[in-house]
Enzyme design. Sequence first.
Site, PDB file in Angstrom:
ATOM      1  N   HIS A   1       0.831  -1.204   0.000  1.00  0.00           N
ATOM      2  CA  HIS A   1       0.000   0.000   0.000  1.00  0.00           C
ATOM      3  C   HIS A   1       0.867   1.256   0.000  1.00  0.00           C
ATOM      4  CE1 HIS A   1      -3.130   2.670   2.143  1.00  0.00           C
ATOM      5  NE2 HIS A   1      -3.562   2.465   0.917  1.00  0.00           N
TER       6      HIS A   1
ATOM      7  N   HIS B   1      -1.173  10.278  -3.023  1.00  0.00           N
ATOM      8  CA  HIS B   1      -2.511   9.880  -2.596  1.00  0.00           C
ATOM      9  C   HIS B   1      -3.446  11.074  -2.434  1.00  0.00           C
ATOM     10  CE1 HIS B   1      -5.661   8.971   0.397  1.00  0.00           C
ATOM     11  NE2 HIS B   1      -5.693   7.786  -0.179  1.00  0.00           N
TER      12      HIS B   1
END
Length: 282
Positions: free
Chosen positions: A21, A63
């Site tokens: 991730h 992100h």
Amino acid sequence: MRKAGQPYPFDELQRPLIMAHRGDPVHAPENTLPAFESAILRGADALEADVHWTRDGVIVVIHDEVVDRVSDGHGRVRDMSWSELRRLDFGYRFTLDGRTFPYRGRGIRMLTLRELLTRFPEARFNIDIKPKDPPSLAQFVREVVECRAERRVFAASFHHKVLNRLRRIYPQLATGASPCEAMAALARLHAGVGLGRVKYKALQVPPRVRGIPWLTERWLERAHRAGLAVHVWTVNDPADMERLFDLGVDGIVTDDPGQGVAVRARWAARQPREGGRTKWIS
């Protein structure tokens, strides 16, 4: 499990997958080169990354829609040029103890999508397209193809319209289910109703809903019979990892890929072997 002829970047990899991730944010600044290098070194099967577009149309790996949390800068990515973003320190805020900042001032810069795909020419990627209305999905496809990564990239988004547009532009690219597609699939699979023909290759779902673990072995078996993989995000607790492996998930997304690889190895060592190899290897 999947139908013949359908592209799926994670075929031929061992399962359950360990999907890193944002790289390895436990040990390095998220979505940066050191984080992805660390994930690869620690044995991750796939790299998960997020992308936005700059003001001048460069696809970059980050992100948040703003740079404040992960750099020494301030502002929205879409309002900044690539040259402005390149001047920021993306190791500035990373800390392990809240007091020291081991990557600050070490030249950690933002990556472009092209840099990420070319830097790791053998890696598999789960790329999350973050904007609700990306400037150019055709550009995203073009860069993936020009980097010879169309069979290594799995595209995801929380926006249904984004995934539908992407599928129309380049139907050969594997995609995950959008949230509304996933919710419909969850309900139908729980009810034991078939899905029919779907446009996605995997369901990417959280392990809990309102704090309650909801995945069951029967539900996973039905998803697999429908030709779908199931990836679970974001799983960092070893006990949760083992529980999900026992249920039969195809992969987990984790902030600590090294831990995930170690937990999977211990779990696999306890599994029965079929034909000379552990049954969970694809």
